[in-house]
Design a protein around this motif. Structure first.
Motif, PDB file in Angstrom:
ATOM      1  N   LEU A 155       0.819  -1.214   0.000  1.00  0.00           N
ATOM      2  CA  LEU A 155       0.000   0.000   0.000  1.00  0.00           C
ATOM      3  C   LEU A 155       0.851   1.262   0.000  1.00  0.00           C
ATOM      4  CD1 LEU A 155      -2.786  -0.957   2.573  1.00  0.00           C
ATOM      5  CD2 LEU A 155      -2.857  -1.138   0.093  1.00  0.00           C
ATOM      6  N   GLN A 156       2.053   1.190   0.546  1.00  0.00           N
ATOM      7  CA  GLN A 156       2.910   2.369   0.653  1.00  0.00           C
ATOM      8  C   GLN A 156       3.893   2.493  -0.501  1.00  0.00           C
ATOM      9  OE1 GLN A 156       4.155   2.977   5.043  1.00  0.00           O
ATOM     10  NE2 GLN A 156       3.487   0.852   4.958  1.00  0.00           N
ATOM     11  N   GLN A 171     -11.379  -6.986   1.407  1.00  0.00           N
ATOM     12  CA  GLN A 171     -11.783  -7.159   2.803  1.00  0.00           C
ATOM     13  C   GLN A 171     -10.751  -6.593   3.756  1.00  0.00           C
ATOM     14  OE1 GLN A 171     -12.379 -11.376   2.926  1.00  0.00           O
ATOM     15  NE2 GLN A 171     -14.556 -11.262   2.385  1.00  0.00           N
ATOM     16  N   TYR A 172      -9.470  -6.774   3.425  1.00  0.00           N
ATOM     17  CA  TYR A 172      -8.430  -6.228   4.291  1.00  0.00           C
ATOM     18  C   TYR A 172      -8.408  -4.698   4.217  1.00  0.00           C
ATOM     19  CZ  TYR A 172      -3.876  -5.152   6.237  1.00  0.00           C
ATOM     20  OH  TYR A 172      -2.862  -4.614   6.996  1.00  0.00           O
ATOM     21  N   LEU A 173      -8.598  -4.161   3.021  1.00  0.00           N
ATOM     22  CA  LEU A 173      -8.655  -2.704   2.891  1.00  0.00           C
ATOM     23  C   LEU A 173      -9.845  -2.127   3.652  1.00  0.00           C
ATOM     24  CD1 LEU A 173      -7.725  -2.350  -0.893  1.00  0.00           C
ATOM     25  CD2 LEU A 173      -6.286  -1.780   1.056  1.00  0.00           C
ATOM     26  N   GLN A 223      -3.927   6.369   0.871  1.00  0.00           N
ATOM     27  CA  GLN A 223      -3.397   5.204   0.165  1.00  0.00           C
ATOM     28  C   GLN A 223      -4.399   4.055   0.185  1.00  0.00           C
ATOM     29  OE1 GLN A 223       0.213   4.823   2.428  1.00  0.00           O
ATOM     30  NE2 GLN A 223       1.454   5.874   0.898  1.00  0.00           N
ATOM     31  N   ILE A 224      -5.087   3.872   1.304  1.00  0.00           N
ATOM     32  CA  ILE A 224      -6.091   2.811   1.395  1.00  0.00           C
ATOM     33  C   ILE A 224      -7.236   3.076   0.420  1.00  0.00           C
ATOM     34  CG2 ILE A 224      -7.742   1.706   2.932  1.00  0.00           C
ATOM     35  CD1 ILE A 224      -5.836   2.395   5.250  1.00  0.00           C
ATOM     36  N   ILE A 225      -7.716   4.311   0.387  1.00  0.00           N
ATOM     37  CA  ILE A 225      -8.825   4.657  -0.509  1.00  0.00           C
ATOM     38  C   ILE A 225      -8.407   4.493  -1.966  1.00  0.00           C
ATOM     39  CG2 ILE A 225     -10.315   6.544  -1.262  1.00  0.00           C
ATOM     40  CD1 ILE A 225     -10.236   7.588   1.603  1.00  0.00           C
ATOM     41  N   ASP A 226      -7.179   4.914  -2.305  1.00  0.00           N
ATOM     42  CA  ASP A 226      -6.712   4.795  -3.687  1.00  0.00           C
ATOM     43  C   ASP A 226      -6.668   3.341  -4.136  1.00  0.00           C
ATOM     44  OD1 ASP A 226      -6.459   7.507  -3.837  1.00  0.00           O
ATOM     45  OD2 ASP A 226      -4.312   7.555  -3.424  1.00  0.00           O
ATOM     46  N   TRP A 227      -6.214   2.454  -3.275  1.00  0.00           N
ATOM     47  CA  TRP A 227      -6.138   1.037  -3.662  1.00  0.00           C
ATOM     48  C   TRP A 227      -7.537   0.424  -3.778  1.00  0.00           C
ATOM     49  CZ3 TRP A 227      -2.544  -2.284  -5.441  1.00  0.00           C
ATOM     50  CH2 TRP A 227      -1.228  -1.849  -5.454  1.00  0.00           C
ATOM     51  N   VAL A 228      -8.465   0.839  -2.941  1.00  0.00           N
ATOM     52  CA  VAL A 228      -9.843   0.366  -3.103  1.00  0.00           C
ATOM     53  C   VAL A 228     -10.392   0.774  -4.462  1.00  0.00           C
ATOM     54  CG1 VAL A 228     -12.201   0.611  -2.249  1.00  0.00           C
ATOM     55  CG2 VAL A 228     -10.337   0.297  -0.637  1.00  0.00           C
TER      56      VAL A 228
END
Length: 716
Positions: A591-592, A617-619, A644-649
């Motif tokens: 993620l980073q 699910q992990y995000l 970063q979490i939102i971008d990967w979702v």
């Protein structure tokens, strides 16, 4: 940092008549940035709308006629111009159907090319070196044309450069092995001749590219030995040409790898002041294969992006409006690209997107080639002294270490490399680490019993290793399932390609949690995951007990309360971690990692549906934890940010939305995300109302009520 995005085919090309000609005379800019004019060598001129990949107009000459040079677009008159049979100039508009019925004029000398620049009148360059503006030539087509060049002097390349409302024509010539550059200016009208520097066993330049920056013209030219030189010419020169032939000063910008085969062709084009695109030269890590399009940084001599092209690549390359046009095989492809501002961090890779200042300070090193590494002036002086008096002993020690790596056991190699790192000055170590890593990876790939994990970790700890220096290291680690080495590399490397990131992500998701728990990982990352799950268990205990105790008489009341809360609160979802602690720690590193959206999306599609669901699910788990402020009580150096979490979702949903929409096992997950987004929209809408009310209050002037006053403000 530069990036090559996913390309597409613009058109096919004609049959190859000559080994040096693919059937395309040229690609020129059309009436706007979304249109190009393609001239093939058969007899056809076609306009293409690049975004739609379709032809909007096409013209051809009669049987027996030939097109002498690429057609161009006259931006002043909105007309097209081409030369046929060396002397016939044809001018037509886009609504003209038949090229034979358009305007044409026969001139008195052979035309080499028609050169056109935006918002300027086209210029006709004759084979004899003379130039004429198109309108003046067509006003009197049979006017005499002077001979500027010698009788046996041939023009090999030409272009037009415009800057500061001034046109400059550049063309190179060859005469009995001597190569010269002519610079034709129009205000005032001067022609200056320069001679290229010659070296033993060095042939003529095979490709040129000219740009204007500031008050100078920058000319780049490529030789078959891989040398890219730059010559700087003033836009306004005081020379009149009466001084004779002037020497063309030059500086070496780039040395390209040659490989094993003898090269016969190649092409270079300038992208910006720090980047060039090259075709026809081998990729540094692909052996002798020349079918690559590469972007190099000329400031730092680093390979920034590359793309293998199917079919043979020819010495043709054009660049317009952020797109590269390259013929290969039997097609003309369009490759979008992007170049970021040149800096050392960008040249070695993409800058890390991290908000932890402490980490960035601890991991920051030399910010430029000239920056001092040490604050102590005495120590810096000593290092410079050692570099100045350095002899071949250090070089031999590196060579001896490499020879030792080829035959020695893992334990011996570990001891030798450790001693080498300790006793080698940092200036020399920075250059030697890459060579050592390449040799270690090479032997590990050929010898199944040789894999020095500790040695690789020692080299990573020097912080002088990056992905570009040893691109096969991460691939080797993933084959060996060395997830600890991969984790450290992802923490240190800032130039990992998107394809490698997705391959590492797929490796993590395809490894079972039980197998993952046996891997030795970075302590801080695992501790963060442990504290994150403990924070949730503590919050559950506090929500279900009073001061840590819940009497039997209250159990039914608490159960009813929680049931009602689940029905009312759309955010009351399953907050348990869907993966093990070790797998979560490795996913946090992904993620980073820095990336670009467009090159990442195609590789994300390689993930299977179960892998995508587990990752989502992990995000979701991380997102809900962050929204409940559980992570703020946990100290960790490396934690993914909420953005970063939102971008990967978003990336995962973009890459797999169609599959997830029809997958039954993803229905609950998508529904949960939908509930959360809907609640967030409502929350931000209410916050927007409060913000508006506060702005209204802030705009009102406060009155002086004396020493003491009580005011009641009604917001709604």
């Amino acid at each position: 940092m530069a990036a090559l995005y996913e390309g597409y085919t613009l058109c096919g090309v004609g049959a190859v008549q000559n080994s040096s000609n693919i059937g395309i005379l040229g690609v020129e800019q059309g009436r706007d940035i979304d249109h190009v004019l393609v001239t093939d060598s058969s007899r056809c001129i076609t306009i293409y709308k690049v975004s739609d990949q379709r032809a909007t107009g096409s013209w051809s000459v009669k049987q027996g006629q030939i097109i002498s040079c690429p057609a161009v677009f006259n931006t002043q008159s909105q007309e097209y111009v081409v030369v046929t049979d060396d002397k016939v100039v044809r001018v037509w508009k886009e609504d003209d159907v038949n090229l034979e019925k358009a305007f044409k004029a026969t001139v008195s000398a052979d035309v080499l090319r028609v050169l056109s620049a935006t918002d300027s009148e086209p210029v006709v360059l004759f084979c004899c070196g003379a130039v004429r503006f198109l309108d003046l030539l067509l006003a009197s087509p049979q006017q005499p044309i002077e001979h500027v060049l010698a009788e046996d002097e041939i023009i090999r390349w030409s272009t037009i450069v415009k800057a500061e409302h001034q046109l400059v024509i550049l063309f190179s010539t060859e005469q009995r092995g001597e190569h010269c550059l002519y610079v034709q200016r129009f205000n005032p009208n001067t022609l200056v001749k320069h001679r290229f520097e010659t070296e033993p066993c060095l042939s003529a330049p095979i490709s040129f590219s000219a740009t204007c920056r500031g008050s100078n013209i920058h000319l780049l030219y490529l030789y078959l030995n891989g040398s890219v030189y730059e010559s700087v010419l003033p836009l306004r020169s005081s020379s009149t040409g009466a001084e004779g032939v002037l020497a063309l000063s030059r500086s070496l910008c780039l040395s390209l790898p040659l490989g094993e085969e003898k090269l016969m062709s190649g092409a270079v084009v300038v992208l910006d002041e720090a980047h060039v695109a090259v075709v026809g030269f081998p990729h540094p890590s692909a052996g002798a294969c020349k079918d690559y399009l590469c972007i190099w940084n000329t400031h730092f001599q680093t390979l920034q992006a590359c793309k293998e092209m199917a079919g043979r690549i020819y010495s043709q390359l054009w660049c317009y409006s952020g797109k590269l046009y390259i013929p290969h095989g039997k097609m003309l492809s369009v490759i979008p690209f992007e170049c970021q501002k040149s800096s050392l961090a960008a040249a070695l890779g993409k800058l890390k997107q991290t908000s932890q200042s402490a980490e960035s300070k601890s991991c920051s090193f030399v910010s430029s080639w000239t920056a001092q590494t040490y604050s102590d002036v005495t120590q810096t002086t000593e290092i410079k002294s050692r570099m100045a008096t350095r002899n071949n002993s250090n070089v031999k020690s590196v060579d001896q270490l490499i020879e030792h790596i080829k035959t020695s056991a893992v334990e011996d190699v570990q001891a030798e490399v450790g001693e080498f790192i300790r006793r080698t000055p940092q200036a020399d170590l920075q250059l030697a680490v890459g060579r050592v890593a390449l040799e270690l990876v090479s032997r590990s790939q050929t010898d199944a019993n040789f894999y020095p994990q500790c040695v690789f970790l020692q080299l990573l700890e020097t912080r002088y290793l990056c992905y570009s220096v040893c691109p096969e290291l991460l691939s080797l680690a993933m084959v060996k399932k060395d997830l600890h080495l991969c984790q450290i590399a992802f923490q240190i490397f800032s130039d990992i390609p998107e394809a490698v990131t997705c391959a590492y992500l797929k490796t993590i998701l395809s490894t079972s949690d039980s197998e993952m728990e046996t891997v030795n990982l970075d302590t801080d990352s695992v501790m963060f995951m442990k504290e994150l799950t403990r924070a949730q268990s503590r919050s559950d205990e506090e929500g279900g007990q009073l001061n840590g105790f819940c009497s039997p008489a209250l159990e039914s009341d608490v159960s009813d309360t929680l049931s009602n809360k689940l029905q009312r609160d759309p955010l009351a979802l399953d907050m348990s971690c869907p993966v093990g602690l070790h797998k979560g720690a490795l996913l946090n590193e992904v993620l980073q990692t820095a990336y670009s959206d467009r090159p990442l999306l195609p590789h994300l599609k390689d993930l299977t549906v179960p892998q995508v669901i587990v990752f989502l699910q992990y995000l979701r788990f991380l997102y809900f934890k962050y929204c409940h402020d559980a992570h703020k009580q946990i100290r960790a150096l490396r934690t993914p940010s909420i953005s970063q979490i939102i971008d990967w979702v978003c990336l995962l949903l973009d890459a797999h939305f169609t599959v997830l929409a029809v997958a039954p096992e993803a229905k609950r997950l998508i529904s949960d995300l939908h509930k959360f987004v809907r609640s967030q929209v409502k929350l931000y809408a209410e916050l927007g109302k409060i913000e508006g009310s506060l702005q209204v209050l802030n705009s009102k002037r406060s009155e002086d009520f004396g020493m003491y006053a009580i005011q009641v403000i009604e917001l709604f």
